[in-house]
Scaffold this active site. Structure first.
Site, PDB file in Angstrom:
ATOM      1  N   GLY A   5     121.719  -3.127 -17.229  1.00  0.00           N
ATOM      2  CA  GLY A   5     120.477  -2.439 -16.887  1.00  0.00           C
ATOM      3  C   GLY A   5     120.573  -0.944 -17.024  1.00  0.00           C
TER       4      GLY A   5
ATOM      5  CB  SER B 287     121.755  -5.889 -27.476  1.00  0.00           C
ATOM      6  OG  SER B 287     120.600  -6.236 -26.753  1.00  0.00           O
ATOM      7  CB  SER B 288     126.592  -3.725 -27.889  1.00  0.00           C
ATOM      8  OG  SER B 288     127.724  -3.316 -28.628  1.00  0.00           O
TER       9      SER B 288
ATOM     10  CG  ASP C  44     117.619  -3.050 -28.186  1.00  0.00           C
ATOM     11  OD1 ASP C  44     116.568  -2.880 -28.837  1.00  0.00           O
ATOM     12  OD2 ASP C  44     117.839  -2.496 -27.101  1.00  0.00           O
TER      13      ASP C  44
ATOM     14  CE  LYS D 224     119.921   0.662 -26.676  1.00  0.00           C
ATOM     15  NZ  LYS D 224     118.888   1.286 -25.816  1.00  0.00           N
TER      16      LYS D 224
END
EC number: 2.7.1.148
Length: 283
Positions: free
Chosen positions: A101, A108-109, A141, A10
């Site tokens: 990082g 999160s994905s 997220d 993202k």
């Protein structure tokens, strides 16, 4: 049977810090858009109730990995509500392209892809709302990846409104450093009082990222990457960094700049998409 699942990156097209709560979390306004680029998860269902991560990540214990935590969380919740078929398990491996990082949402994905994929493969029948609620316990997220649509986010990032920003082409560059989110959010000079504005107002303004000034000050590699990109196109930080991105109207323009990237920059070209590649897979 082995199955293959996208775990897209993202971008935060803008990111504004509007305050800080008593519990230390920062309130924000941000615009999430997916990229047609990311990691790939390979998942093979098991029938003995075991979860195995076949591709360990350096310096992360398997049980601490978001992939394993997401799988175990879904297993627990589905089991407690009587929706987990007996013996449900999985072998999971990951083809990693997204840096840790980097501000691209890789971890999160990955967690969201595991929740969505295993809910489908195990036929648990949890709704998207239920999966997003589970995802929020893993990271702020995760819900946007679970829901799979570009979104305006408020609160600590959990209040999501679907939006359809223009689907531009991006040159995304990783300057070779990893920035842990707390490093940015704990910096005393981070702006924490950007006025809240409506999504309609924000979409008409020039986009920026409140974290960028801190990332540039503390990491010379980020500063150098942005200085280079800004020679070619509007550019900014995504998330808390370390990745930076430049925006283009066409793929060819983005690739022309990519060809001139300095050797110390790890860069790629991708298209912004409002429907996640993960959810396109399920259609």
């Amino acid at each position: 049977m082995m199955t293959h699942w996208p775990s897209p990156a993202k971008l935060n097209l803008f990111l504004y810090i509007t305050g800080q709560r008593a519990d230390g979390y920062h309130t924000l306004q941000t615009l999430f858009q997916f990229l047609d680029y990311g990691d790939t998860l390979h998942i093979e269902p098991r029938h003995d109730g075991e979860i195995h991560l076949l591709t360990p990540v350096n310096d992360v214990e398997n049980e601490d990995n978001l992939i394993v935590r997401a799988a175990r969380l879904l297993m627990k919740v589905a089991s407690e509500s009587g929706r987990l078929p007996a013996g449900s398990g999985a072998d999971i491996s990951i083809e990693k392209r997204l840096p840790m990082g980097g501000g691209l949402g890789g971890g999160s994905s990955n967690a969201a892809t595991v929740l969505v994929a295993l809910n489908h493969l195990w036929q648990c029948g949890l709704s998207i709302d239920e999966l997003a609620t589970l995802g929020l316990t893993l990271g702020a997220d995760v819900p946007v990846f679970v829901r799979g649509h570009a979104a305006f986010a408020e609160g600590v990032g959990e209040i999501l409104t679907p939006v359809n920003p223009p689907e531009k082409w991006y040159l995304v560059a990783h300057p070779g450093v990893s920035i842990p989110t707390p490093v940015i959010f704990k910096d005393p000079q981070l702006p924490r009082n950007t006025p809240k504005r409506s999504i309609d107002t924000l979409l008409k303004c020039e986009f920026s990222n409140d974290c960028e000034v801190i990332a540039r000050k503390r990491f010379r590699e980020v500063d150098a990457a942005l200085s280079w990109l800004l020679e070619y196109a509007p550019s900014r930080l995504t998330g808390t960094g370390a990745c930076v991105f430049a925006e283009f109207d066409t793929e060819s323009c983005a690739r022309q700049v990519l060809e001139q990237a300095p050797e110390w920059l790890n860069a790629f070209v991708a298209k912004g998409v409002n429907l996640s590649p993960l959810h396109r897979e399920l259609l």
